[in-house]
Design a protein around this motif. Structure first.
Motif, mmCIF file in Angstrom:
data_model
loop_
_atom_site.group_PDB
_atom_site.id
_atom_site.type_symbol
_atom_site.label_atom_id
_atom_site.label_comp_id
_atom_site.label_asym_id
_atom_site.label_seq_id
_atom_site.Cartn_x
_atom_site.Cartn_y
_atom_site.Cartn_z
ATOM 1 N N GLN A 28 10.492 -12.593 -1.924
ATOM 2 C CA GLN A 28 10.823 -12.853 -0.529
ATOM 3 C C GLN A 28 12.290 -12.487 -0.327
ATOM 4 O O GLN A 28 13.155 -13.058 -0.976
ATOM 5 C CB GLN A 28 10.606 -14.333 -0.184
ATOM 6 C CG GLN A 28 11.091 -14.745 1.176
ATOM 7 C CD GLN A 28 10.249 -14.184 2.293
ATOM 8 O OE1 GLN A 28 9.085 -13.891 2.128
ATOM 9 N NE2 GLN A 28 10.842 -14.023 3.447
ATOM 10 N N GLU A 29 12.536 -11.524 0.528
ATOM 11 C CA GLU A 29 13.910 -11.132 0.817
ATOM 12 C C GLU A 29 14.282 -11.635 2.206
ATOM 13 O O GLU A 29 13.542 -11.447 3.164
ATOM 14 C CB GLU A 29 14.062 -9.627 0.723
ATOM 15 C CG GLU A 29 13.827 -9.124 -0.686
ATOM 16 C CD GLU A 29 14.149 -7.664 -0.869
ATOM 17 O OE1 GLU A 29 14.827 -7.086 0.002
ATOM 18 O OE2 GLU A 29 13.725 -7.113 -1.885
ATOM 19 N N ILE A 30 15.461 -12.255 2.302
ATOM 20 C CA ILE A 30 15.954 -12.768 3.576
ATOM 21 C C ILE A 30 16.936 -11.735 4.107
ATOM 22 O O ILE A 30 18.010 -11.530 3.534
ATOM 23 C CB ILE A 30 16.625 -14.140 3.388
ATOM 24 C CG1 ILE A 30 15.624 -15.107 2.750
ATOM 25 C CG2 ILE A 30 17.137 -14.668 4.713
ATOM 26 C CD1 ILE A 30 16.226 -16.395 2.279
ATOM 27 N N ALA A 31 16.559 -11.083 5.186
ATOM 28 C CA ALA A 31 17.350 -9.960 5.708
ATOM 29 C C ALA A 31 18.712 -10.403 6.229
ATOM 30 O O ALA A 31 19.697 -9.684 6.086
ATOM 31 C CB ALA A 31 16.566 -9.250 6.806
ATOM 32 N N ALA A 32 18.795 -11.563 6.830
ATOM 33 C CA ALA A 32 20.048 -12.009 7.450
ATOM 34 C C ALA A 32 21.161 -12.228 6.427
ATOM 35 O O ALA A 32 22.304 -11.831 6.634
ATOM 36 C CB ALA A 32 19.806 -13.299 8.232
ATOM 37 N N SER A 33 20.830 -12.824 5.298
ATOM 38 C CA SER A 33 21.862 -13.153 4.312
ATOM 39 C C SER A 33 21.854 -12.215 3.110
ATOM 40 O O SER A 33 22.790 -12.231 2.316
ATOM 41 C CB SER A 33 21.689 -14.596 3.838
ATOM 42 O OG SER A 33 20.455 -14.722 3.153
ATOM 43 N N GLY A 34 20.804 -11.429 2.947
ATOM 44 C CA GLY A 34 20.700 -10.538 1.800
ATOM 45 C C GLY A 34 20.223 -11.233 0.538
ATOM 46 O O GLY A 34 20.113 -10.611 -0.517
#
Length: 158
Positions: A28-34
């Motif tokens: 799971q990658e969180i785009a906002a925080s990287g």
């Protein structure tokens, strides 16, 4: 007769469980925080944008269940003289694999709900290997049933 078709399928179940233990199951990658979260059979890693591991939690229970499923498939290969017992081992193995899929799914959904994310992440090779193992196990049971029907038909002719 260890050189039967179901032996190949049961061996593939054991190989797929090896892949499950050694490869990532989910990312799971969180785009906002990287940042990213990755689940393998042994660890759940939380990684920062720079690639440093922020936290790591043990998920040994997934690896233990996958190893047990692989071990049960190997035992089932050598039960060729007793087809009823071999089918019983494969049915138990099917239930354990369904439990393994449910365990991975519930773990990933729990992480997403803790993070408050709507995206579910992406399932990787390790997860799909479990599903491939389920198909191979089903095919092995089918061929074991065919062997049993053949033996019974030959006994009827005598």
């Amino acid at each position: 007769m260890i050189q039967r078709v179901q032996t190949i399928f049961l061996f593939l179940v054991a190989v797929a469980m090896g892949l499950t233990i050694s490869m990532d199951l989910w990312v799971q990658e969180i785009a906002a925080s990287g940042e990213s979260y990755s689940l393998s059979a042994l660890f759940m890693n939380h990684t920062s944008a720079s690639g440093e591991i922020i936290s790591s939690d043990s998920t040994w229970y997934i690896a233990a269940l996958a190893a047990f499923v692989g071990f049960l498939a190997i035992i089932s290969i050598f039960q060729y003289r007793n087809r009823g017992r071999q089918m019983m081992f494969n049915m138990v193995n099917s239930l354990l694999m369904v439990g393994l899929v449910a365990l991975v799914f519930l773990t990933t959904k729990g992480i997403n709900s803790d993070l408050g994310l709507t995206e579910s992440g992406s399932y990787k090779v390790g997860f799909w290997a479990i599903l491939a193992a389920m198909v191979c196990n089903m095919l092995a049971n089918r061929f074991i049933r065919k062997d049993e029907a053949l033996v019974r038909s030959v006994d009827r002719i005598r």
